[in-house]
Design a protein around this motif. Structure first.
Motif, PDB file in Angstrom:
ATOM      1  N   ASP A  54       0.824  -1.215   0.000  1.00  0.00           N
ATOM      2  CA  ASP A  54       0.000   0.000   0.000  1.00  0.00           C
ATOM      3  C   ASP A  54       0.856   1.263   0.000  1.00  0.00           C
ATOM      4  O   ASP A  54       0.551   2.226  -0.712  1.00  0.00           O
ATOM      5  N   ALA A  55       1.929   1.250   0.794  1.00  0.00           N
ATOM      6  CA  ALA A  55       2.768   2.444   0.890  1.00  0.00           C
ATOM      7  C   ALA A  55       3.671   2.613  -0.329  1.00  0.00           C
ATOM      8  O   ALA A  55       3.685   3.672  -0.957  1.00  0.00           O
ATOM      9  N   GLY A  63       0.996   7.433  -6.078  1.00  0.00           N
ATOM     10  CA  GLY A  63       0.677   8.774  -5.594  1.00  0.00           C
ATOM     11  C   GLY A  63      -0.549   8.898  -4.702  1.00  0.00           C
ATOM     12  O   GLY A  63      -0.991  10.015  -4.424  1.00  0.00           O
ATOM     13  N   ARG A  64      -1.102   7.779  -4.223  1.00  0.00           N
ATOM     14  CA  ARG A  64      -2.232   7.879  -3.297  1.00  0.00           C
ATOM     15  C   ARG A  64      -1.728   8.286  -1.913  1.00  0.00           C
ATOM     16  O   ARG A  64      -0.572   7.997  -1.566  1.00  0.00           O
ATOM     17  N   ALA A 105      10.118   6.702 -13.829  1.00  0.00           N
ATOM     18  CA  ALA A 105       9.594   7.946 -13.252  1.00  0.00           C
ATOM     19  C   ALA A 105      10.083   8.112 -11.809  1.00  0.00           C
ATOM     20  O   ALA A 105      10.324   7.136 -11.099  1.00  0.00           O
ATOM     21  N   PRO A 106      10.212   9.365 -11.384  1.00  0.00           N
ATOM     22  CA  PRO A 106      10.542   9.586  -9.971  1.00  0.00           C
ATOM     23  C   PRO A 106       9.352   9.187  -9.091  1.00  0.00           C
ATOM     24  O   PRO A 106       8.210   9.119  -9.561  1.00  0.00           O
ATOM     25  N   LEU A 107       9.634   8.927  -7.831  1.00  0.00           N
ATOM     26  CA  LEU A 107       8.561   8.622  -6.894  1.00  0.00           C
ATOM     27  C   LEU A 107       7.675   9.849  -6.704  1.00  0.00           C
ATOM     28  O   LEU A 107       8.148  10.977  -6.796  1.00  0.00           O
ATOM     29  N   LYS A 108       6.411   9.619  -6.429  1.00  0.00           N
ATOM     30  CA  LYS A 108       5.453  10.721  -6.206  1.00  0.00           C
ATOM     31  C   LYS A 108       5.675  11.362  -4.849  1.00  0.00           C
ATOM     32  O   LYS A 108       5.276  12.494  -4.629  1.00  0.00           O
ATOM     33  N   ALA A 109       6.274  10.618  -3.916  1.00  0.00           N
ATOM     34  CA  ALA A 109       6.633  11.125  -2.591  1.00  0.00           C
ATOM     35  C   ALA A 109       7.841  10.333  -2.111  1.00  0.00           C
ATOM     36  O   ALA A 109       8.076   9.214  -2.578  1.00  0.00           O
TER      37      ALA A 109
END
Length: 161
Positions: A54-55, A63-64, A105-109
């Protein structure tokens, strides 16, 4: 190059292996800790693995928002049926997120330090690889936990207290 289908094949084998063991053990044994210092129960370990997915996939790759209490994962207990339902829901989101992911792609966070992931920057593909790493290692760990719990339950292994 590893395709998304190849990645899913191996990752899903590990995830299904974890859920199969918890299903096999049932409510009593899945919630029991093997007689080893600091051991987790199979239920807690699967809860942790779902938190990882999930994380890392849902949050950092897709990106959730992430709502995770990592420490609580290791002491979780409850109904195997409810956990297996959660696992199937997580599995479905994981596959959709994988199909939509761009590995370069880069991580969303960025992962917080207390998530204890790799100690270097990651792109989406490396984060997905970390998820495979976690699921595969914990699947092997849970196989040993199952064998130990069943041996104790059968009386084949007597544990001094």
């Amino acid at each position: 190059m590893l395709t998304p289908d190849d990645y899913w094949y191996f990752t899903d084998r590990a995830l299904r292996g974890l859920t199969d063991i918890v299903r096999e053990l049932g409510d009593d044994l899945a919630n029991r800790r093997p007689p080893l210092p600091g051991a987790n129960s199979p239920y807690a370990l699967l809860t942790h693995c779902l938190g990882v997915v999930d994380a890392w996939v849902g949050g950092f790759v897709a990106g959730r928002p992430i709502d995770r209490d990592r420490d609580a994962e290791f002491v979780a207990e409850g109904s195997v049926t409810a956990l297996l339902t959660r696992a199937e829901e997580t599995r479905g989101r994981f596959l959709l997120d994988l199909r939509a992911a761009d590995p370069s792609a880069p991580l969303k966070a960025q992962p917080p330090a207390d998530f204890e992931g790799p100690d270097r920057g990651l792109d989406a593909g490396a984060a997905l690889q970390h998820v495979y790493e976690e699921l595969a290692q914990h699947h092997g760990q849970m196989q040993q936990m199952r064998d130990l719990l069943l041996a104790v339950e059968r009386g084949d292994l007597v544990v001094a207290r």
